[in-house]
Write an enzyme that holds these catalytic residues in place. Structure first.
Site, mmCIF file in Angstrom:
data_model
loop_
_atom_site.group_PDB
_atom_site.id
_atom_site.type_symbol
_atom_site.label_atom_id
_atom_site.label_comp_id
_atom_site.label_asym_id
_atom_site.label_seq_id
_atom_site.Cartn_x
_atom_site.Cartn_y
_atom_site.Cartn_z
ATOM 1 C CG HIS A 67 16.459 51.624 -72.749
ATOM 2 N ND1 HIS A 67 15.816 52.065 -71.611
ATOM 3 C CD2 HIS A 67 17.105 50.488 -72.396
ATOM 4 C CE1 HIS A 67 16.077 51.232 -70.610
ATOM 5 N NE2 HIS A 67 16.857 50.271 -71.061
ATOM 6 C CD GLU A 109 10.129 41.905 -71.677
ATOM 7 O OE1 GLU A 109 10.931 42.491 -72.427
ATOM 8 O OE2 GLU A 109 9.237 42.513 -71.049
#
Lengths: 426, 393
Positions: free
Chosen positions: A353, A327
């Site tokens: 998550h 990322e």
């Protein structure tokens, strides 16, 4: 009159209602208060025995109960709670009559172990094969309700009937990007002029033994079980995997015109969305980050914005060694020198998550960030990874001028999707 | 803004009848059916026909990472890309959109049965379930099961990398996949898309869900229209994929259409009320704007009461030449609507409707070249839809 169309001539898509449930609590107020205070919703699992598991913590939503328990029923209930909140805020339609379609991000559904075993105990033999078992499944209609519960379309059917959405509801899975995809489908439908409103719902209640085992067998989960609230540490050098979590997020999307016409309060704008598939590997990202780079670029192009107009990134930030690194690579490739001046944060450090729900949950947090002009922290940021020199909003929330947020979702199966959310129409 | 015309420029089929368009056309002409009444007796299934997966999935490593449903789908997707002439065309594949309709993949039935037997014998204290799953589940099985990993495999094997969306929800997901693809192309949000689904009917674990509702056909295979006394569907096996693109895009690259996909509509009838399916179909029918002498290919399942309600609608349009692929292919669930679209486009491109396969005589013959074929889908439990496939000018 303000711009009802964006610079590409498409209807502007705004958000007029939001609802959220996570391990931090039910509702935007509770979530925002605890999120900006840097609290964690991750706890040791108490829902089922944790013997023999390598990972024993999760962001389970234990304050919502369903009887009998199944992840599917919990997903459905979480979605209901979030949707009720979003509809109440939006004030659109009337009770049980939402004037548009529904797009539902939901985990793939299967018959779960408690139900499998319930049938097994009803088989009139103690040494049986699948044919014996199937005979019991259909015997005398005793288990008909399991068909109703465990068809893939069951959650959407229930929600569509409860909220009176129009047409065929779409259930979808793009793994960790599902929530973002649900929003994207809603945006596209409004831009096509098919509808003035769309209900975008994303939910996940997957903390059950088999789901934890499966992610664990892929070595995707953190095993730093003690203390559980320290496990999720995005962008830290000692991060070791993600933490499974539950939650739901619902957004009411409307065309700007329709929202203004009914005097609705506009909470934010979905200025752009983009996706690009990574074909490198089933669970790993391309090492050069090209697909994620392409995804971010497509999203900027869709919004008609330049990189320097983004002033905050709500990161995917799973806390897995590889995903966080990728990322940064993708972000720095697109944003160049501007990268260092963009505050970045990962909500997953606190809520874990929420998988199918994450894209929507994090879009809502992004919109709350715009509203409050305050960026929630990335907690457990004690040992920064020097390979990821983001301006991480570490451990304490930060007040900042935020006009445009990019929210990223990069998931299994090469699913990349990004959103750009703004306070006002461009 | 005028909607763009959507063409079907590629078709990929792999099923219990075999692979490829010629094999299917021939088998349909011969009224061939490949049903198996013994393998999972008393349940009737349609296993996939003989196929060498190497032809579309060259790497054994890729094949090993998939279960059969994904291999079927990845294979049929490759056939569709070949058929459209875009296989290996990086420039197009890298921006091609993909919408897949999918259920879940194969479970490890050996592990499941061992756990369930242990439990029935009182040898499975709650804490032991974790240990068994941790020790006995194959790590990569998860990836062979996840709904969105059929799309993932197609991206990896064939390089379809624009966008990737997986819809779920049994039959309706196949209808909506086509509906959204057509809407996006029509509105200029997409130029070219791969749309399809895969289903493997040779699965005891899959039968479980349908056995709960007593939907699975038992004992003997029969025509969809002759099942009133022994209702149910025989789960089928198929990969059905279509390449859809805007007419401009197809013409610019010199691609020829099989047919034009003019419209797709979908509904969610409130089936708690008897007759709701019939009403839903009646409400959708005028949106297609076709006459009563068209051809209609229905995904009718044979499950009740859905099939009787569907038949009530069809009987109001006695001029229609009806075909129910469910007799021949079984019920391929998510793939049933894409399969119907494929058969419609194939019939239009061959200038002929294949013969009916129904001793009861509900499927009448229709000579001449069909120009309009309606594809209909009625889910066994929920979801309805229709599409209009026409000859491209």
């Amino acid at each position: 009159m303000a711009a009802a169309r964006d610079k590409f001539g498409r209807p502007i898509v705004v958000v007029t209602g939001m609802g959220i449930v996570t391990s931090l609590g039910a509702g935007k107020d509770d979530n925002w208060k605890r999120l900006t205070a840097g609290e964690s919703g991750i706890k040791t699992v108490t829902r089922f025995p944790i013997d023999s598991l390598k990972t024993t913590m999760a962001g389970a939503v234990d304050f919502v109960t369903v009887e009998p328990f199944s992840s599917t029923s919990l997903s459905q209930r979480l979605a209901e709670i979030a949707t009720e909140e979003a509809l109440a805020q939006s004030g659109i339609g009337s009770k049980g009559d939402f004037p548009g379609p529904m797009f539902l991000a939901v985990a793939p559904i299967e018959t779960e172990w408690p139900q499998r075993l319930e049938v097994a105990r009803a088989v009139p033999k103690t040494d049986f094969n699948i044919i014996d078992y199937l005979a019991t499944c259909s015997e005398g209609g005793k288990f008909t309700h399991f068909h109703r519960r465990f068809t893939f379309g069951s959650v959407a059917l229930h929600l569509a009937e409860t909220f009176g959405t129009k047409g065929s509801p779409i259930s979808l899975s793009t793994a960790c990007a599902s929530g973002a995809t649900a929003i994207q489908l809603g945006v596209e439908a409004i831009r096509r002029g098919e509808t003035d409103a769309a209900l975008c719902v994303a939910t996940d209640g997957s903390v059950n033994p088999e789901a934890m085992v499966r992610f664990s067998l892929l070595s995707a989960l953190s095993t730093q079980n003690d203390p559980p609230q320290g496990a999720s540490k995005p962008f830290s050098k000692n991060r070791d995997g993600f933490v499974m979590a539950e939650g739901a997020g619902t957004l009411v999307l409307e065309s700007y015109d329709a929202a203004i016409a009914r005097g609705a309060r506009i909470l934010g704008v979905v200025a752009g969305c983009g996706e690009l598939t990574d074909s490198f590997h089933r669970t790993r990202s391309a090492p050069d980050g090209k697909p994620a780079i392409g995804c971010v670029r497509k999203t900027l192009a869709d919004a008609g914005m330049e990189p320097n107009q983004i002033d905050h990134i709500n990161a995917h930030g799973t806390s897995t060694p590889e995903n966080d690194k990728m990322e940064y690579l993708a972000t720095s490739a697109v944003f160049g020198e501007h990268t260092a001046s963009i505050p970045v944060s990962s909500n997953k450090s606190m809520v874990g998550h929420t998988i199918s729900a994450a894209g929507a949950v994090e879009a809502i947090y992004s919109l709350l960030t715009l509203e409050h002009q305050r960026i929630p922290p990335t907690i457990n940021y004690e040992v920064p990874d020097p390979a990821i020199p983001f301006d991480v909003v570490g451990n304490k929330a930060r007040d900042a001028k935020v006009t445009a947020v990019m929210s990223n979702s990069f998931g299994f199966g090469g699913q990349n999707a990004s959103l750009i959310l703004t306070r006002e129409p461009a | 803004m005028a909607e763009k015309e959507v063409w079907i420029t590629g078709i990929g089929l792999l099923s219990s009848l075999g692979e490829g368009l010629d094999a299917h056309w021939e088998a349909l002409g011969d009224k061939r059916v490949n049903a198996d009444e013994t393998r999972l007796a008393p349940y009737v299934i349609h296993p996939i026909g003989p196929v060498s997966f190497d032809a579309q999935i060259p790497k054994k490593g890729d094949q090993r990472q998939m279960e059969t449903w994904q291999r079927i789908g990845t294979y049929a997707a490759g056939l569709a890309l070949d058929s459209a002439g875009v296989k290996g065309n990086q420039e197009i594949l890298s921006r091609m959109d993909m919408i897949i309709a999918a259920g879940g993949g194969e479970r490890d039935l050996t592990v499941d049965m061992a756990i369930m037997n242990a439990d029935a014998q009182g040898k499975l204290p709650p804490a032991l379930l974790n240990e068994k799953l941790m020790n006995e589940l194959r790590p990569t099985l998860f990836l062979a099961q996840l709904s969105n990993l059929l799309a993932g495999n197609i991206a990896i094997v064939h390089g379809v990398c624009g966008t990737s969306r997986t819809f779920m929800g049994e039959e309706a997901s196949g209808i909506d996949a086509a509906r959204i693809a057509v809407a996006r192309i029509g509105a200029g949000q997409s130029d070219i898309a791969l749309v399809g689904a895969a289903h493997n009917g040779d699965r005891g674990d899959l039968l479980m869900l349908y056995a709960f509702g007593d939907f699975a056909l038992k004992n003997q295979h029969s025509s969809i229209w002759s099942r009133r006394n022994n209702p149910g569907f025989a789960i089928g096996s198929a990969g059905a994929f279509l390449v859809m693109e805007s007419r401009e895009h197809a013409e610019a690259r010199g691609a020829k259409p099989f047919a034009r996909l003019t419209k797709v509509v979908a509904d969610l009838a409130r089936r708690k009320e008897p007759g709701a399916v019939t009403k839903s179909l009646q409400a959708m029918w005028p949106k297609l704007g076709v006459g009563d002498d068209a051809v209609l290919i229905t995904g009718a399942t044979g499950a009740e009461p859905a099939t009787s309600e569907e038949r009530a609608f069809l009987e109001q349009h006695p001029g229609l030449a009806v075909r129910a692929p469910g007799t021949t292919f079984g019920h391929t669930m998510e793939a049933q609507f894409p399969l119907g679209l494929a058969l419609a486009a194939l019939s239009i491109s061959r200038g002929k409707l294949y013969p009916g396969n129904d001793p009861a005589g509900f499927e009448v013959e229709k000579p001449g070249a069909p120009t309009q074929i309606v594809v209909m889908g009625v889910g066994h439990w929920q979801g309805e839809g229709m599409a209009l496939v026409e000859a491209a000018e």
